[in-house]
Design a protein around this motif. Structure first.
Motif, PDB file in Angstrom:
ATOM      1  N   TYR A 170      -6.972  -1.715 -13.867  1.00 34.84           N
ATOM      2  CA  TYR A 170      -6.620  -3.036 -13.334  1.00 34.84           C
ATOM      3  C   TYR A 170      -6.477  -3.030 -11.817  1.00 34.84           C
ATOM      4  O   TYR A 170      -7.112  -3.813 -11.127  1.00 34.84           O
ATOM      5  N   TRP A 171      -5.625  -2.142 -11.287  1.00 38.90           N
ATOM      6  CA  TRP A 171      -5.371  -2.103  -9.845  1.00 38.90           C
ATOM      7  C   TRP A 171      -6.203  -1.009  -9.184  1.00 38.90           C
ATOM      8  O   TRP A 171      -6.330   0.098  -9.701  1.00 38.90           O
ATOM      9  N   ARG A 172      -6.696  -1.309  -7.995  1.00 36.75           N
ATOM     10  CA  ARG A 172      -7.442  -0.333  -7.193  1.00 36.75           C
ATOM     11  C   ARG A 172      -6.472   0.405  -6.273  1.00 36.75           C
ATOM     12  O   ARG A 172      -5.774  -0.220  -5.471  1.00 36.75           O
ATOM     13  N   ILE A 173      -6.453   1.705  -6.371  1.00 39.24           N
ATOM     14  CA  ILE A 173      -5.493   2.506  -5.607  1.00 39.24           C
ATOM     15  C   ILE A 173      -6.223   3.521  -4.737  1.00 39.24           C
ATOM     16  O   ILE A 173      -7.429   3.715  -4.833  1.00 39.24           O
ATOM     17  N   GLY A 174      -5.431   4.207  -3.906  1.00 38.15           N
ATOM     18  CA  GLY A 174      -5.926   5.349  -3.156  1.00 38.15           C
ATOM     19  C   GLY A 174      -5.003   6.533  -3.344  1.00 38.15           C
ATOM     20  O   GLY A 174      -3.792   6.372  -3.542  1.00 38.15           O
ATOM     21  N   TRP A 175      -5.577   7.723  -3.321  1.00 38.87           N
ATOM     22  CA  TRP A 175      -4.805   8.964  -3.298  1.00 38.87           C
ATOM     23  C   TRP A 175      -4.804   9.496  -1.875  1.00 38.87           C
ATOM     24  O   TRP A 175      -5.800   9.395  -1.163  1.00 38.87           O
ATOM     25  N   HIS A 176      -3.690  10.064  -1.466  1.00 38.15           N
ATOM     26  CA  HIS A 176      -3.595  10.601  -0.111  1.00 38.15           C
ATOM     27  C   HIS A 176      -4.628  11.710   0.075  1.00 38.15           C
ATOM     28  O   HIS A 176      -4.833  12.530  -0.816  1.00 38.15           O
ATOM     29  N   PRO A 177      -5.316  11.741   1.228  1.00 33.96           N
ATOM     30  CA  PRO A 177      -6.394  12.726   1.413  1.00 33.96           C
ATOM     31  C   PRO A 177      -5.921  14.171   1.448  1.00 33.96           C
ATOM     32  O   PRO A 177      -6.707  15.073   1.147  1.00 33.96           O
ATOM     33  N   THR A 178      -4.662  14.424   1.804  1.00 31.88           N
ATOM     34  CA  THR A 178      -4.190  15.810   1.906  1.00 31.88           C
ATOM     35  C   THR A 178      -2.910  16.079   1.139  1.00 31.88           C
ATOM     36  O   THR A 178      -2.612  17.230   0.834  1.00 31.88           O
ATOM     37  N   GLU A 179      -2.127  15.060   0.833  1.00 34.07           N
ATOM     38  CA  GLU A 179      -0.857  15.249   0.136  1.00 34.07           C
ATOM     39  C   GLU A 179      -1.064  15.067  -1.364  1.00 34.07           C
ATOM     40  O   GLU A 179      -1.332  13.953  -1.819  1.00 34.07           O
ATOM     41  N   PRO A 180      -0.949  16.126  -2.170  1.00 33.03           N
ATOM     42  CA  PRO A 180      -1.161  15.968  -3.613  1.00 33.03           C
ATOM     43  C   PRO A 180      -0.135  15.023  -4.240  1.00 33.03           C
ATOM     44  O   PRO A 180       0.998  14.904  -3.768  1.00 33.03           O
ATOM     45  N   HIS A 181      -0.560  14.364  -5.306  1.00 36.45           N
ATOM     46  CA  HIS A 181       0.316  13.521  -6.128  1.00 36.45           C
ATOM     47  C   HIS A 181       1.014  12.443  -5.301  1.00 36.45           C
ATOM     48  O   HIS A 181       2.192  12.144  -5.506  1.00 36.45           O
ATOM     49  N   SER A 182       0.261  11.846  -4.383  1.00 37.48           N
ATOM     50  CA  SER A 182       0.759  10.739  -3.572  1.00 37.48           C
ATOM     51  C   SER A 182      -0.256   9.602  -3.665  1.00 37.48           C
ATOM     52  O   SER A 182      -1.415   9.782  -3.282  1.00 37.48           O
ATOM     53  N   MET A 183       0.178   8.447  -4.193  1.00 37.42           N
ATOM     54  CA  MET A 183      -0.755   7.334  -4.394  1.00 37.42           C
ATOM     55  C   MET A 183      -0.288   6.101  -3.630  1.00 37.42           C
ATOM     56  O   MET A 183       0.866   6.000  -3.227  1.00 37.42           O
ATOM     57  N   GLU A 184      -1.256   5.181  -3.420  1.00 37.60           N
ATOM     58  CA  GLU A 184      -0.977   3.962  -2.658  1.00 37.60           C
ATOM     59  C   GLU A 184      -1.582   2.759  -3.364  1.00 37.60           C
ATOM     60  O   GLU A 184      -2.691   2.824  -3.908  1.00 37.60           O
ATOM     61  N   ILE A 185      -0.856   1.648  -3.349  1.00 36.32           N
ATOM     62  CA  ILE A 185      -1.351   0.367  -3.845  1.00 36.32           C
ATOM     63  C   ILE A 185      -0.962  -0.715  -2.850  1.00 36.32           C
ATOM     64  O   ILE A 185       0.144  -0.695  -2.296  1.00 36.32           O
ATOM     65  N   ARG A 186      -1.875  -1.633  -2.573  1.00 37.05           N
ATOM     66  CA  ARG A 186      -1.551  -2.841  -1.812  1.00 37.05           C
ATOM     67  C   ARG A 186      -1.712  -4.021  -2.767  1.00 37.05           C
ATOM     68  O   ARG A 186      -2.803  -4.239  -3.312  1.00 37.05           O
ATOM     69  N   ARG A 187      -0.661  -4.771  -2.991  1.00 36.74           N
ATOM     70  CA  ARG A 187      -0.680  -5.819  -4.014  1.00 36.74           C
ATOM     71  C   ARG A 187      -1.506  -7.039  -3.607  1.00 36.74           C
ATOM     72  O   ARG A 187      -2.070  -7.718  -4.446  1.00 36.74           O
ATOM     73  N   GLY A 188      -1.545  -7.324  -2.327  1.00 36.94           N
ATOM     74  CA  GLY A 188      -2.301  -8.497  -1.919  1.00 36.94           C
ATOM     75  C   GLY A 188      -1.719  -9.779  -2.490  1.00 36.94           C
ATOM     76  O   GLY A 188      -0.511  -9.886  -2.729  1.00 36.94           O
ATOM     77  N   MET A 189      -2.564 -10.749  -2.746  1.00 41.38           N
ATOM     78  CA  MET A 189      -2.113 -12.063  -3.187  1.00 41.38           C
ATOM     79  C   MET A 189      -2.841 -12.503  -4.445  1.00 41.38           C
ATOM     80  O   MET A 189      -3.109 -13.676  -4.653  1.00 41.38           O
ATOM     81  N   ASN A 190      -3.164 -11.528  -5.295  1.00 40.02           N
ATOM     82  CA  ASN A 190      -3.819 -11.828  -6.560  1.00 40.02           C
ATOM     83  C   ASN A 190      -3.318 -10.841  -7.601  1.00 40.02           C
ATOM     84  O   ASN A 190      -2.811  -9.771  -7.269  1.00 40.02           O
ATOM     85  N   GLY A 191      -3.419 -11.205  -8.861  1.00 38.53           N
ATOM     86  CA  GLY A 191      -2.989 -10.318  -9.925  1.00 38.53           C
ATOM     87  C   GLY A 191      -1.531 -10.507 -10.286  1.00 38.53           C
ATOM     88  O   GLY A 191      -0.760 -11.174  -9.592  1.00 38.53           O
ATOM     89  N   LEU A 192      -1.154  -9.898 -11.404  1.00 33.30           N
ATOM     90  CA  LEU A 192       0.232  -9.957 -11.872  1.00 33.30           C
ATOM     91  C   LEU A 192       1.046  -8.993 -11.029  1.00 33.30           C
ATOM     92  O   LEU A 192       0.909  -7.780 -11.146  1.00 33.30           O
ATOM     93  N   ARG A 193       1.900  -9.511 -10.169  1.00 31.65           N
ATOM     94  CA  ARG A 193       2.539  -8.688  -9.150  1.00 31.65           C
ATOM     95  C   ARG A 193       3.993  -9.088  -8.972  1.00 31.65           C
ATOM     96  O   ARG A 193       4.382 -10.217  -9.253  1.00 31.65           O
TER      97      ARG A 193
END
Length: 750
Positions: free
Chosen positions: A536-559
């Motif tokens: 459902y959500w598009r995320i990113g993983w940190h390029p060098t830090e293991p087990h670190s993820m990012e999400i930007r909620r924006g203005m769409n979706g169930l948030r």
């Protein structure tokens, strides 16, 4: 009630292979020791109506008493610039930046400083308890302070500066509102007596968004600032307000200026923890606790919404006083995973006060993956580590004002719920908001996570262990692989398996993960999706830090929160975030179904559709009475279709060859559609009047003998064990699994 929080900890790394070492970082404020036991997790859900906790102890040298100590947490993000001769330069000083404060009345905060809190020496530009800008200088046992006459406005850009004119014996502050209309103008300046001939302290780091509590290159910090900082500058002269603002406005101050001490450009190296200084002194620094990067600066003009297109417009960092990335605890136990251990969900159990009225039983979870590139089974189950991290330490049950209305029942609080309310320093989930009201975009595993362990909240981790329990019950061997490994290693990790199962709620996916599954299915892989609200959500993983993820909620979706305008691009990767549906890859294209509604009031059975009688899939419904409902019992709401549900939708990419086998389309008024489903608002949108609010079971063949089977419901996994595993949900899932492990192609499909 069992005390689940008297001892806490985290395992690092979160995911290990046989032969690799895992370390356990533990802390207790009340216990001196605990009984430690390493366990393999079959079922983490203590619900007495289900299998209950099912944990086995393989027996390890680690088992036994472990000494405990209290290891405090120190939340709050900042940038640390190690001490350097240029920072100790005597004489006048000008400090300036652009500021977007988000909690100016939250107490004393520091914007820029080279200050020793333990000695009261140095200088600091900050905000006082009344929200007013202040500049403070301390030396020789004395302190000089000047305060602006007007408080700063929340979430309004302002230029701020502090000046020491030691020749005149004066200190000054200046603030200039960037939008002075309609009552927003807080422009002001002030002057006060200051020191002459000041000497700065030795061995003192410069800190941005906080101040040092002690000396050294990596000091503990305090007085953390909430809000954005853009283009901070230091100059070794007493500049007037216009000159100081011009210096801060310049994107590239002349490095040849001998009086330019530092000019940090936060628009550089956005995916990293580094802050770059453009001056000739190269006073580069390091960020602590992952403040938000890729944020719009004071000069953002709306011409782009992607920081990659115009990085110079994204020169701000948003710091939070409650950011938590790395607890920094010392390890207490270490263990090397034996080469012959099965992959799986594992946990360190810590017990104390057994036999008392308040026994302690706490768990620290970790995962043992199958050896990379060496599958030990034809079947893999994916541990949804991205989703586990997205929900890590969620406080929504108490923070959401509508939680009980959504559940149509009273909340029953666990010890974990109460502890989390009292100890926000653990860091919250990406569903929560920081103390300044902005959303949590990052989540990491280097901290205790209360809802990713046995006895924790059952959503996600606990629900997924019901699939493990079912596989063990039917005697099916399997490997465990994880989201972050799929992200790093791609389709080659999946290619070694004839069939891959994704669990009850694989909601958060990076592009690399989605590409890997797409390639796997196109290459003949078989995918069983036993959940709802996946991909459902598009995320990113940190390029060098293991087990670190990012999400930007924006203005769409169930948030549960929205980001600021222009800030929907992932700082880790530069990619747009938000829904995969909005990024042109709705879940229906991958698994045939996609998220359409929540239904937390109760769960429902499916009714069979005519396609279930298709002779090409006779193997699938063998032993099942198609005249009876499917999944009319379950541990989550009494049925197999519930919590969050997915539907077939050809307009969103459900494939032409798909067989729509069963549906739960009578979800009553508790079936609430997702926001992207609502083009307009009307009274007929809920599940009692909306045929698009439903859970669907689907099957379709893919290329080269591959296939996909999807259940469209989070509650499905928790219906597998009903009636001693003798039920339609279990039988259907078993039929599909056996056939998917059989290499014969699916006949009758073009």
């Amino acid at each position: 009630m069992t005390d689940t929080t008297a001892v806490l900890g985290y395992a690092w790394p979160l995911v290990v292979s046989p032969g690799e070492e895992v370390a356990f970082h533990l802390s207790s404020a009340t216990l001196e020791e605990a009984e430690a036991t390493l366990l393999r997790v079959r079922c983490a859900d203590p619900d007495p109506d289900g299998p209950g906790l099912r944990l086995t102890a393989p027996g390890t040298p680690l088992d036994g008493l472990v000494a405990l100590r209290h290891q405090p947490l120190h939340p709050g993000s900042c940038a640390i610039i190690p001490d350097a001769p240029a920072l100790r330069r005597p004489g006048p000083l000008s400090v300036g930046c652009f500021l977007w404060p988000t909690a100016p009345l939250a107490g004393r905060q520091t914007i820029l400083s080279r200050w020793r809190g333990d000695q009261g020496e140095g200088w600091r530009l900050g905000i006082d308890a009344e929200g007013c800008l202040e500049f403070e200088v301390g030396a020789h046992g004395q302190c000089w302070r000047v305060t602006a006459p007007q408080p700063l406005l929340e979430r309004e850009w302002v230029f701020v500066g502090g000046v020491l004119d030691d020749a005149a014996g004066e200190i000054r502050v200046v603030q200039q509102s960037l939008d002075p209309q309609a009552g927003r103008d807080r422009s002001a300046d002030a002057a006060a007596p200051g020191p002459r001939g000041v000497t700065w302290p030795e061995a003192t780091a410069l800190v941005i968004a906080a101040e040092a509590r002690e000396g050294g290159e990596t000091p503990l910090t305090e007085a953390h600032y909430d809000g954005k900082i853009d283009r901070p500058r230091l100059h070794a002269t007493a500049l007037d307000a216009a000159a100081l603002r011009a210096l801060c406005e310049s994107l590239t101050p002349p490095p040849g200026d001998p009086n330019l001490i530092a000019a940090w450009d936060f628009a550089r190296d956005i995916p990293t923890a580094h802050v770059r200084d453009l001056s000739a002194n190269r006073l580069d620094g390091t960020l602590r606790h992952l403040p938000m990067r890729g944020m719009t600066g004071a000069n953002w003009d709306g011409s782009t919404v992607q920081w990659t297109e115009a990085p110079h417009l994204y020169g701000a960092i948003h710091f939070h006083s409650d950011d938590m990335h790395d607890a920094g605890w010392s390890p207490d136990l270490r263990f090397t995973i034996p080469a012959d251990w099965r992959s799986g969900f594992y946990a360190l159990r810590l017990r104390a006060r057994q036999g008392s009225d308040d026994p302690v039983e706490s768990f620290v979870a970790f995962f043992v993956r199958a050896p990379l590139g060496q599958p030990r089974s034809k079947l893999a189950l994916v541990a949804s580590t991205a989703t586990f991290l997205a929900y890590a330490n969620s406080a929504l049950r108490l923070d959401q004002v509508h939680a009980e209305a959504m559940l149509e029942g009273l909340l029953t609080l666990s010890r974990d719920d109460v502890y989390l309310q009292e100890h926000r320093e653990l860091g919250l989930s990406t569903y929560d908001t920081h103390s300044d009201g902005s959303g949590w975009s990052y989540s990491t595993a280097k901290r205790p996570i209360l809802n990713m362990r046995p006895r924790g909240a059952t959503f996600n981790y606990g629900n997924d262990t019901h699939i493990i329990d079912w596989l063990e019950q039917i005697g099916q061997d399997y490997d465990i692989i994880t989201d972050d490994d799929i992200h790093r290693h791609g389709a080659q990790l999946l290619a070694g398996y004839r069939c891959v199962i994704t669990g009850s709620h694989p909601e958060y996916f990076s592009r690399a993960m989605l590409d890997a599954f797409d390639s796997y299915q196109r290459g003949g892989g078989r995918h069983i999706y036993l959940g709802g609200n996946g991909f459902y959500w598009r995320i990113g993983w940190h390029p060098t830090e293991p087990h670190s993820m990012e999400i930007r909620r924006g203005m769409n979706g169930l948030r549960t929160w929205e980001g600021e305008a222009g800030e929907n691009a992932l700082s880790f990767t530069g990619e747009p975030s938000g829904l995969w549906r909005s990024n042109g890859r709705p879940p229906q294209r991958l698994v045939g179904v996609g998220f359409d509604a929540q239904v937390f009031t109760r769960s429902y059975p499916y009714r069979w559709r005519e396609e279930a009688r298709d002779p090409r899939i006779r193997w699938m419904v063998e032993g099942i009475d198609l005249e009876k409902p499917l999944g009319d019992a379950g541990l989550r709401g009494g049925g197999a279709a519930g919590l969050e549900v997915d539907r077939v939708d050809a307009t969103l990419g459900s494939p032409p060859h798909l067989l729509w086998l069963a549906t739960a389309d009578q979800l009553d008024y508790g079936g609430v559609p997702t926001l992207e489903e609502l083009r307009t608002l009307h009274r007929g949108a809920m599940g009692d009047q909306n045929a698009r609010v439903r859970a669907d079971v689907a099957f379709f063949p893919t290329a080269r003998g591959g296939a996909v089977f999807s259940t469209g419901s989070i509650a499905w996994a928790c219906a597998l064990s009903c009636d001693n595993y003798d039920n339609g949900v279990s039988r259907l899932t078993g039929n599909v699994l056996r056939r998917f492990l059989d290499p014969r192609p699916f006949e009758g499909f073009d």
